[in-house]
Design an enzyme around this catalytic site. Structure first.
Site, PDB file in Angstrom:
ATOM      1  N   ASP A  18     -11.855  -3.517   0.610  1.00 22.64           N
ATOM      2  CA  ASP A  18     -11.747  -3.121  -0.799  1.00 22.64           C
ATOM      3  C   ASP A  18     -12.400  -4.128  -1.735  1.00 22.64           C
ATOM      4  O   ASP A  18     -13.271  -3.787  -2.539  1.00 22.64           O
ATOM      5  CB  ASP A  18     -10.274  -2.937  -1.195  1.00 22.64           C
ATOM      6  CG  ASP A  18      -9.599  -1.806  -0.442  1.00 22.64           C
ATOM      7  OD1 ASP A  18     -10.277  -0.826  -0.111  1.00 22.64           O
ATOM      8  OD2 ASP A  18      -8.391  -1.908  -0.186  1.00 22.64           O
ATOM      9  N   ARG A  98       2.806 -10.855  -3.487  1.00 26.79           N
ATOM     10  CA  ARG A  98       2.113 -10.292  -4.642  1.00 26.79           C
ATOM     11  C   ARG A  98       2.485 -10.915  -5.998  1.00 26.79           C
ATOM     12  O   ARG A  98       1.602 -11.167  -6.821  1.00 26.79           O
ATOM     13  CB  ARG A  98       2.323  -8.773  -4.692  1.00 26.79           C
ATOM     14  CG  ARG A  98       1.674  -8.003  -3.549  1.00 26.79           C
ATOM     15  CD  ARG A  98       0.267  -8.470  -3.270  1.00 26.79           C
ATOM     16  NE  ARG A  98      -0.465  -7.580  -2.373  1.00 26.79           N
ATOM     17  CZ  ARG A  98      -1.245  -7.978  -1.401  1.00 26.79           C
ATOM     18  NH1 ARG A  98      -1.372  -9.278  -1.164  1.00 26.79           N
ATOM     19  NH2 ARG A  98      -1.909  -7.119  -0.651  1.00 26.79           N
ATOM     20  N   ASP A 127       1.216  -2.117  -4.356  1.00 24.72           N
ATOM     21  CA  ASP A 127       0.643  -3.382  -4.799  1.00 24.72           C
ATOM     22  C   ASP A 127       0.065  -3.325  -6.205  1.00 24.72           C
ATOM     23  O   ASP A 127       0.067  -4.326  -6.920  1.00 24.72           O
ATOM     24  CB  ASP A 127      -0.440  -3.844  -3.815  1.00 24.72           C
ATOM     25  CG  ASP A 127       0.154  -4.450  -2.564  1.00 24.72           C
ATOM     26  OD1 ASP A 127       1.337  -4.830  -2.596  1.00 24.72           O
ATOM     27  OD2 ASP A 127      -0.558  -4.545  -1.543  1.00 24.72           O
ATOM     28  N   SER A 179      -5.853  -0.573   7.566  1.00 23.69           N
ATOM     29  CA  SER A 179      -5.563  -1.317   6.337  1.00 23.69           C
ATOM     30  C   SER A 179      -4.537  -2.369   6.699  1.00 23.69           C
ATOM     31  O   SER A 179      -3.411  -2.049   7.091  1.00 23.69           O
ATOM     32  CB  SER A 179      -5.012  -0.368   5.265  1.00 23.69           C
ATOM     33  OG  SER A 179      -4.665  -1.101   4.101  1.00 23.69           O
TER      34      SER A 179
END
Length: 406
Positions: A18, A98, A127, A179
């Site tokens: 990404d 995060r 996220d 992923s």
């Protein structure tokens, strides 16, 4: 802010699929702004290798690597261990990192005079919320760019097409493009064959598991570990004092070798859909189990039961991106207070995916062998009669009412 006015963007950069294509995409779609790539070192290890060269080659002006391992462990993971926070059996690996990364993005953006912060989280996942709530907390006026909510790319295959067209180097192929998210605490796997919940995960396929092996191929000989805690925080491993992040690192190696901490779950995402993931959390699983064992003998019943209830709310709060909130501060204060006597050592045996308790001790233990023994003790068993009469009085009165004899 109009796209043409955005001159400098801070990008949350992992070097994965990404974020690798986001740099050229931003250059093409935001009037060629300066891109400052920021990677949070949260213990992902060799994933940081070659990152600067890759970021610069794809168009970033520089890469900032922020060491956030101990911040993540000390500020987020340790309180979560104390609380026993689990989200539907998930030990919150991605969610732990995060808020710490999001805070650093905001700090760098303000320090660099950036016009926007960009992240590579999809519009389907959790996220995006975790990053953006942290950014809003520390840079409330900052514009946030989320390409997955803007661009025409619809799949990982199309991302790979874009990368190939723009000469962006990738470490994955179409066949291995799970992923994944990795940090000191865990590794997650999503996508590909896992999207069909009828498929069994390919645990023994080379390259699938990264933090350890499956229980099926683990050693036939068990291994003991002994973990020391002070006020609920891990402070030693096998008698050797070390900081918590090093304990986790060591337990990852030991636990991974024995197939500890692999789960396959379908969880409820914040945005409303169910998602299937395989998680590897070897060291964290051992620590949670050890902490639970020590709490059994050091925490009183009422406090322990309330903490177990609050643990669900605490896990929800972390999972849903609300770490930087008054509720987190209040619940963390409770976790710390309830753990002030959770001090001692826990011994466990690791064997083919199992964690088997093997003894524990604490200077603050509430367990009394003299009280509970089946042998002779000072406990007066006749005291129980009066207790039961009072405890059951309301039950007896209800029965008498129903019989019409009250």
């Amino acid at each position: 802010m109009d796209k043409k006015d955005i001159k400098k963007i801070v990008l949350a950069y992992s070097g994965g699929l990404d974020t690798s294509i986001i740099i050229p995409w931003l250059k093409e779609n935001y009037n060629n702004p300066e891109i400052i790539a920021v990677s949070g070192n949260v213990g992902q290890g060799d994933e940081l290798e070659g990152l600067e060269e890759k970021a610069l080659k794809t168009g970033a002006s520089k890469l900032i690597v922020a060491d956030l391992v101990d911040e993540m462990v000390d500020e987020v993971i340790i309180p979560s261990i104390k609380m026993g926070a689990k989200y539907e059996t998930y030990l919150l690996g991605t969610a732990f990192a995060r808020p710490i990364i999001g805070r650093k993005l905001a700090e760098v953006a303000l320090a660099e005079g950036a016009d926007a912060v960009c992240h590579g989280a999809t519009g389907k996942g959790n996220d995006q919320v975790r990053f953006e709530l942290a950014i809003k907390r520390f840079a409330p006026g900052m514009k946030i760019i989320a390409p997955w909510r803007e661009w025409s790319i619809k799949s990982r295959d199309e991302e790979i097409d874009y990368a190939e067209a723009h000469n962006v180097p990738l470490k994955i192929s179409r066949e291995t493009s799970y992923s994944k998210d990795k940090n000191l605490w865990h590794l997650s796997h999503e996508g590909l064959d896992l999207e069909d919940i009828a498929n069994e995960p390919q645990y023994d396929k080379p390259g699938f598991l990264e933090m350890g092996v499956s229980p099926f191929t683990a050693p036939n000989t068990p291994e003991y570990v002994e973990i020391g805690f002070e006020a609920g925080a891990p402070v030693s491993l096998d008698g050797k004092k070390m900081k918590a992040s090093k304990i986790i690192e060591s337990l990852n190696e030991i636990g991974g070798k024995h197939g500890i901490g692999i789960i396959d779950i379908v969880e409820n995402r914040l945005v409303g859909m169910k998602d299937r993931g395989v998680y590897e959390t070897p060291g964290g699983t051992i620590l949670y189990k050890a902490h639970e064992q020590l709490e059994m003998i050091t925490v009183d019943k009422d406090t322990l039961h309330l903490k177990q209830k609050l643990a669900v709310d605490y896990a929800d709060l972390i999972y849903n991106g609300k770490w930087f909130s008054p509720l987190q501060e209040a619940l963390t204060a409770f976790a710390n207070e309830s753990n002030k006597y959770v001090t001692g050592t826990v011994k466990m045996k690791l064997y083919k995916g199992n964690i088997i308790p093997a003894g524990l001790s604490s200077p603050y233990s509430l367990y009394s062998e003299q009280l509970v023994t089946f042998g002779e003790s000072d406990y007066n068993q006749k005291d129980a009669e009066g207790f039961i009469n009072l405890w059951g009085l309301s039950t007896k009165v209800q029965a008498l009412r129903e019989q019409g004899t009250l």
